[in-house]
Design an enzyme around this catalytic site. Sequence first.
Site, PDB file in Angstrom:
ATOM      1  N   LYS A   1       1.974 -19.296 112.328  1.00 41.06           N
ATOM      2  CA  LYS A   1       1.932 -19.975 113.479  1.00 41.06           C
ATOM      3  C   LYS A   1       0.997 -19.238 114.424  1.00 41.06           C
ATOM      4  CE  LYS A   1       6.222 -22.484 113.942  1.00 41.06           C
ATOM      5  NZ  LYS A   1       7.585 -22.679 114.631  1.00 41.06           N
TER       6      LYS A   1
ATOM      7  N   ASP B   1       7.060 -27.564 119.061  1.00 43.87           N
ATOM      8  CA  ASP B   1       8.322 -26.987 119.378  1.00 43.87           C
ATOM      9  C   ASP B   1       8.424 -27.030 120.758  1.00 43.87           C
ATOM     10  OD1 ASP B   1       9.038 -26.205 116.815  1.00 43.87           O
ATOM     11  OD2 ASP B   1       7.854 -24.416 116.937  1.00 43.87           O
TER      12      ASP B   1
END
Length: 291
Positions: free
Chosen positions: A77, A113
């Site tokens: 990420k 997210d």
Amino acid sequence: MTDNFFVMDINAQTKLCGLLGNPVDHSLSPAIHNAAFQKLGLNFVYLAFRVENLAGAIQGIRSLGNLRGFSVTIPHKVAVIPFLDEVETTAKHIGSVNTIVVEDGKLTGYNTDASGALRALQSAGVSLKGKRVLMLGSGGAARAIAFALAMDKAIAGLTILGVDEKERRGLVTDLKARTSIHVEEGPLSEDWLGRTIKDNHILLHCTPIGMHPKVEESCVPASLLRPHLTVMDIVYNPLETKLLREAKQAGCLTIRGLEMFLNQAIGQFELWTGQAAPADVMRQVLESRFS
């Protein structure tokens, strides 16, 4: 459920989406996204790719046609950012990306997210305007949600309680440097919980405590929970954690971790397809895995 779906005809026009991570065997993303593609009759397919050589994988993405987008998970990420052409502002502030959109050879990074957490709260009817938020934890998920709240500019203030002092203070320093949010911090202890929980409207639990198999754990004593609180737990396995169960018993509005997980997937789907996601189908797939 599968009786309602056609058999996908994969052909030379099929758009490919996928997951870049390591490991990926446990991922629910292929089931969620493929069910959604099929429901809308889209010529898309989603596969999970175990990626050890990230630079090579990105080079491959740039070299192939028919690629539309990717989910990015642990451990890539943060590492993926230098390989992208552009990173959306909130994701840039967070310092991590969980979604890539491929458009005419250009790779753009997003963090759903962050947006998924806000959608989960809004879908539950929770207004953020003027509210004070207490966040437990300061890791990657907490960082994403904290910046989403800060960039939204609706809440009155944020208090972050975390075990890792360096990580917690680093997050607070970044928030103060990059946003105008009023933020305070302290250790995640019963004493600090007791002092801060009564002055906040929303409690966001962003640690792994209570996750399967340690389902009888909670970092919030039940005696501290009050009916004025909205309690969201990002843990989605089990569907109802001990924290959420005790919060419900205390009269709190509760939001399951599945809602954030679902909404981050919805955000990805809509970025890739430009269409509203069939949330009911995606929710059904998720819930079936934990029932």
